[in-house]
Design an enzyme around this catalytic site. Structure first.
Site, mmCIF file in Angstrom:
data_model
loop_
_atom_site.group_PDB
_atom_site.id
_atom_site.type_symbol
_atom_site.label_atom_id
_atom_site.label_comp_id
_atom_site.label_asym_id
_atom_site.label_seq_id
_atom_site.Cartn_x
_atom_site.Cartn_y
_atom_site.Cartn_z
ATOM 1 N N ARG A 78 0.831 -1.186 0.000
ATOM 2 C CA ARG A 78 0.000 0.000 0.000
ATOM 3 C C ARG A 78 0.874 1.247 0.000
ATOM 4 O O ARG A 78 1.957 1.256 0.563
ATOM 5 C CB ARG A 78 -0.903 0.026 1.240
ATOM 6 C CG ARG A 78 -2.142 -0.860 1.116
ATOM 7 C CD ARG A 78 -3.025 -0.743 2.342
ATOM 8 N NE ARG A 78 -2.382 -1.278 3.520
ATOM 9 C CZ ARG A 78 -1.832 -0.547 4.479
ATOM 10 N NH1 ARG A 78 -1.874 0.766 4.417
ATOM 11 N NH2 ARG A 78 -1.279 -1.124 5.513
ATOM 12 N N TYR A 206 -1.467 -3.548 -6.911
ATOM 13 C CA TYR A 206 -1.202 -4.274 -5.676
ATOM 14 C C TYR A 206 -2.445 -4.320 -4.775
ATOM 15 O O TYR A 206 -3.101 -3.293 -4.565
ATOM 16 C CB TYR A 206 -0.027 -3.659 -4.894
ATOM 17 C CG TYR A 206 0.008 -4.218 -3.499
ATOM 18 C CD1 TYR A 206 0.513 -5.508 -3.284
ATOM 19 C CD2 TYR A 206 -0.581 -3.558 -2.437
ATOM 20 C CE1 TYR A 206 0.449 -6.081 -2.030
ATOM 21 C CE2 TYR A 206 -0.644 -4.126 -1.174
ATOM 22 C CZ TYR A 206 -0.130 -5.393 -0.977
ATOM 23 O OH TYR A 206 -0.213 -5.971 0.250
ATOM 24 N N LYS A 215 -9.623 -2.457 1.845
ATOM 25 C CA LYS A 215 -9.359 -1.281 2.678
ATOM 26 C C LYS A 215 -10.186 -0.079 2.221
ATOM 27 O O LYS A 215 -10.644 0.716 3.037
ATOM 28 C CB LYS A 215 -7.875 -0.935 2.643
ATOM 29 C CG LYS A 215 -6.963 -2.090 2.976
ATOM 30 C CD LYS A 215 -7.174 -2.621 4.369
ATOM 31 C CE LYS A 215 -6.199 -3.758 4.627
ATOM 32 N NZ LYS A 215 -6.211 -4.230 5.990
ATOM 33 N N HIS A 235 -10.620 -2.254 11.703
ATOM 34 C CA HIS A 235 -9.531 -3.103 11.188
ATOM 35 C C HIS A 235 -9.291 -4.236 12.190
ATOM 36 O O HIS A 235 -8.276 -4.255 12.881
ATOM 37 C CB HIS A 235 -8.278 -2.224 11.026
ATOM 38 C CG HIS A 235 -7.189 -2.847 10.237
ATOM 39 N ND1 HIS A 235 -5.893 -2.397 10.290
ATOM 40 C CD2 HIS A 235 -7.185 -3.878 9.364
ATOM 41 C CE1 HIS A 235 -5.134 -3.130 9.480
ATOM 42 N NE2 HIS A 235 -5.896 -4.036 8.925
ATOM 43 N N SER A 257 -1.422 -3.702 10.152
ATOM 44 C CA SER A 257 -1.129 -4.658 9.089
ATOM 45 C C SER A 257 0.169 -5.413 9.389
ATOM 46 O O SER A 257 1.134 -4.822 9.877
ATOM 47 C CB SER A 257 -0.967 -3.924 7.758
ATOM 48 O OG SER A 257 -2.136 -3.215 7.453
ATOM 49 N N CYS A 259 0.894 -7.724 11.596
ATOM 50 C CA CYS A 259 1.247 -7.977 13.000
ATOM 51 C C CYS A 259 0.635 -9.290 13.496
ATOM 52 O O CYS A 259 0.524 -9.513 14.700
ATOM 53 C CB CYS A 259 0.786 -6.839 13.896
ATOM 54 S SG CYS A 259 1.789 -5.347 13.733
ATOM 55 N N ASP A 284 -9.441 -9.775 9.179
ATOM 56 C CA ASP A 284 -8.910 -8.439 8.900
ATOM 57 C C ASP A 284 -9.890 -7.295 9.187
ATOM 58 O O ASP A 284 -9.475 -6.237 9.612
ATOM 59 C CB ASP A 284 -8.472 -8.375 7.431
ATOM 60 C CG ASP A 284 -7.579 -7.173 7.126
ATOM 61 O OD1 ASP A 284 -6.777 -6.797 7.989
ATOM 62 O OD2 ASP A 284 -7.681 -6.611 6.020
ATOM 63 N N ARG A 376 1.953 -12.127 -0.581
ATOM 64 C CA ARG A 376 0.621 -12.401 -0.041
ATOM 65 C C ARG A 376 -0.021 -13.642 -0.642
ATOM 66 O O ARG A 376 0.300 -14.054 -1.754
ATOM 67 C CB ARG A 376 -0.293 -11.210 -0.351
ATOM 68 C CG ARG A 376 0.129 -9.898 0.292
ATOM 69 C CD ARG A 376 -0.466 -9.754 1.655
ATOM 70 N NE ARG A 376 0.055 -8.608 2.391
ATOM 71 C CZ ARG A 376 -0.529 -8.116 3.488
ATOM 72 N NH1 ARG A 376 -1.636 -8.642 3.957
ATOM 73 N NH2 ARG A 376 -0.004 -7.101 4.122
HETATM 74 O O1 SAT Z 1 -2.509 -4.856 1.290
HETATM 75 S S1 SAT Z 1 -3.593 -4.791 2.234
HETATM 76 O O2 SAT Z 1 -3.888 -3.395 2.543
HETATM 77 O O3 SAT Z 1 -4.764 -5.419 1.700
HETATM 78 C C1 SAT Z 1 -3.142 -5.602 3.638
HETATM 79 C C2 SAT Z 1 -2.825 -4.727 4.763
HETATM 80 O O4 SAT Z 1 -1.959 -3.856 4.634
HETATM 81 O O5 SAT Z 1 -3.436 -4.891 5.840
HETATM 82 MN MN MN Z 2 -5.255 -5.368 7.265
#
Ligand code: SAT
Ligand code: MN
Length: 591
Positions: A78, A206, A215, A235, A257, A259, A284, A376
């Site tokens: 991101r 991405y 998000k 979140h 994110s 963690c 998430d 991912r």
């Molecule tokens: O890449 S994402 O935003 O979907 C995953 C994250 O950063 O929590």
């Molecule tokens: Mn996340």
């Protein structure tokens, strides 16, 4: 009825039709492909993605239904600096968001999108966030020129005709437009228009930037709508802990994110906790609203998990290892000669040689990582062996505890409990965490990340805190609030807590607290487990003084912590609820 041809238009909703037409007039794709979410379509688009080189078919004997994708090397996470909240006033977006006036942003994006899909296909991707029929569910339509996005959205959301069924003739859907352009960082913008329930994302391919249901809709637009409509978009993972007697307690937990949310959501209790089970509702995102009984109910708007791959193994997350054995799209991991995949801290030792995430030869002697640290998997939740049976319950599940957590080498104890809701909101609002590879830049630095929502709150963060405080008025039985830190280290840099499945011990104390079954000691920070109430039996190499060490309240650390918290509060000052300033005073006094 005649059989519908793949890609043919499949909706009669006049607003969808005219909006798609207008966007097509702007982007001028060669072709429009209307997705329906069917299995035939999945096969067709997957074959096409393989032919185009967007996906590589993995070894179908060892990894049935699995595919491999490499992103552009400049497009791996991101990008918060390119993410905008476009409200009429800058104040509404607040000091923690990038802001641009909607009119100016629309004009800028129109220029970029003009003719951007020439020679390409525009996929019309209708999707539903949340269980069908849920009062919390939302419909979105994403227009994208990325076949990878179309296929990933199919995993991550309830994609296809089901969304049009929920929508009916309504005009109330999120309008999402995604143009890859040349994935050049200079042309990368992720713009949110909360007033219009619209998102435009350009210049990236991405996950978090382009899977607009995640998000963008579920958190940034969702949080904005939530405040307006009286619910919360957070979140947070959602899990259900089942006791040997069959009693289930649901908790929601917010961590930044990368963690370990996915690991925690899929935890398998250690042998000491025979008969206990953890069920996953979500890994998430949680959408929550007060139920008729005065409790807080949560749904997972998503239908798949987009998890960090490196570090995933049968110790950290055995259920995820099963989850990603099939029907998974892997992005930016390493590719082995036998058509399987590998990553750092995989169960299997590093291969002699393979192709790294960039597609370059990699050997045991290579200095670089084989998989990108933010590589991912996208896998359907239905493959999770511990998927909670209530995951499709339109009303959601009742939440007994909310857990906040960050990645902190010092200062933060393993676990403590807030004295009450307002104190809990203060704890969430002042959360800090070391940054990870999930966002570009700054990895390792501690930053304030309130409720793990810093990159995801779609309006003024001060008003967001107030919304949290207001929600209390609608809850007769509010969840108890806790703070955890799995990542505290000793002076030599060693982790003080074993983590992973042993986090069950913390979870058990939390759930016992919610049931009024565990004692706690009062400290200046909050309630902490008394030594008799925290189960450390069977933990190798974990003496009672280790528990004291991981729970230790270090006053100099806390003085520094309070100063760092102040920085955020100063920034938000004009919109900060005075209740939180009062909470800070109380904490200072207690310390
Ligand atoms: O890449 S994402 O935003 O979907 C995953 C994250 O950063 O929590
Ligand atoms: Mn996340």
């Amino acid at each position: 009825m005649t059989k519908r041809e793949a890609g043919a238009c499949n909706t009669t909703n006049p607003t969808v039709l005219s909006w798609v037409e207008a966007q097509a007039r702007l982007c001028r794709p060669d072709q429009i492909f209307w997705c329906d979410g069917s299995e035939t379509e999945r096969q067709l688009l997957t074959d096409r993605a393989v032919t185009e080189g967007v996906l590589i078919r993995l070894n179908q004997t060892k990894l049935p239904g699995c595919y491999y994708h490499r992103s552009h090397p400049n497009d791996v996470a991101r990008v918060e600096q390119c993410t905008y909240i476009c409200t009429e006033t800058e104040e509404e977006a607040g000091p923690t968001n990038n802001w641009m006036q909607p009119k100016a942003m629309y004009a800028l994006l129109r220029e970029h999108c003009d003719g951007a899909m020439r020679g390409r296909t525009m996929f019309v991707v209708p999707y539903l966030m949340g269980p069908p029929g849920s009062p919390l569910a939302k419909v979105g339509v994403e227009l994208t020129d990325s076949i990878y996005v179309a296929l990933s959205m199919r995993i991550m959301t309830r994609m296809g005709d089901i969304a049009y069924e929920q929508l009916g003739a309504s005009e109330d859907f999120n309008r999402g437009l995604h143009c890859m352009l040349d994935v050049h960082p200079k042309r990368r913008i992720i713009a949110h228009f909360p007033h219009d329930n619209a998102i435009i994302s350009i210049g990236s391919n991405y996950g978090g930037n382009v899977l607009l249901g995640k998000k963008c809709l579920s958190l940034r637009i969702g949080s904005y709508l939530g405040r307006r409509e009286g619910w919360m978009a957070e979140h947070m993972l959602i899990l259900g802990l089942e006791s040997p007697e069959g009693k289930k307690t649901y908790v929601a937990a917010a961590f930044p994110s990368a963690c370990g949310k996915t690991n925690f959501a899929m935890l398998i209790p250690p042998p000491r906790f025979k008969g206990w089970k953890v069920w996953t509702v979500g890994d998430d995102i949680a959408w929550m609203r007060p139920g008729p009984d005065g409790r807080l109910y949560a749904i997972n708007p998503e239908a798949g998990y987009f998890g960090v791959v490196p570090g995933t193994n049968s110790r950290s997350n055995p259920n995820a290892m099963k989850l990603i054995e099939r029907d998974t799209i892997y992005t930016n991991v390493a590719l082995k000669p036998d058509g399987t995949v590998w990553w750092e801290h995989h169960d299997e030792p590093a291969p002699e040689k393979c192709l790294d995430w960039r597609g370059q030869e990699w050997t045991l002697h290579s200095k670089e990582k084989a998989a990108h640290p933010n590589s991912r998997f996208a896998a359907p939740m239905t493959n999770n062996p511990m998927l909670d049976p209530r995951v499709n319950d339109p009303e959601g599940v009742p939440i007994s505890a909310i857990i906040f957590g960050g990645r902190r080498a010092d200062t933060m104890p393993l676990v403590y409990q807030a004295f009450n809701w307002i104190h809990g909101v203060y704890i969430g609002a002042t959360m800090g965490s070391e940054m990870t590879a999930a966002a570009v830049g700054g990895a390792g630095q501690v930053r304030r990340d309130p409720m793990a929502m810093l990159p995801f709150c779609g309006y003024n963060m001060g008003d967001y805190f107030r919304h949290w405080l207001t929600m209390r008025k609608h809850l007769k039985h509010p969840p108890r609030i806790f703070h955890v830190n799995w990542f505290r280290r000793d002076a030599n840099g060693h982790y003080l807590w074993p983590g992973f499945c042993e986090n069950m011990r913390v979870l058990k104390w939390i759930v016992d607290r919610c049931a009024g079954k565990a004692d706690a000691d009062e400290t200046p920070l909050g309630w902490v487990p008394g030594p008799e109430c925290f189960d450390v039996e069977g933990l190798t190499d974990f003496s009672p003084d280790k528990l004291a060490q991981v729970q230790h309240l270090n006053y100099p650390d806390w003085r520094r912590e309070l100063l760092m918290q102040d920085e955020l509060f100063m920034k938000l000052y004009s919109h900060l609820p005075k209740e939180l300033i009062f909470q800070r005073e109380l904490l200072v006094a207690r310390l």
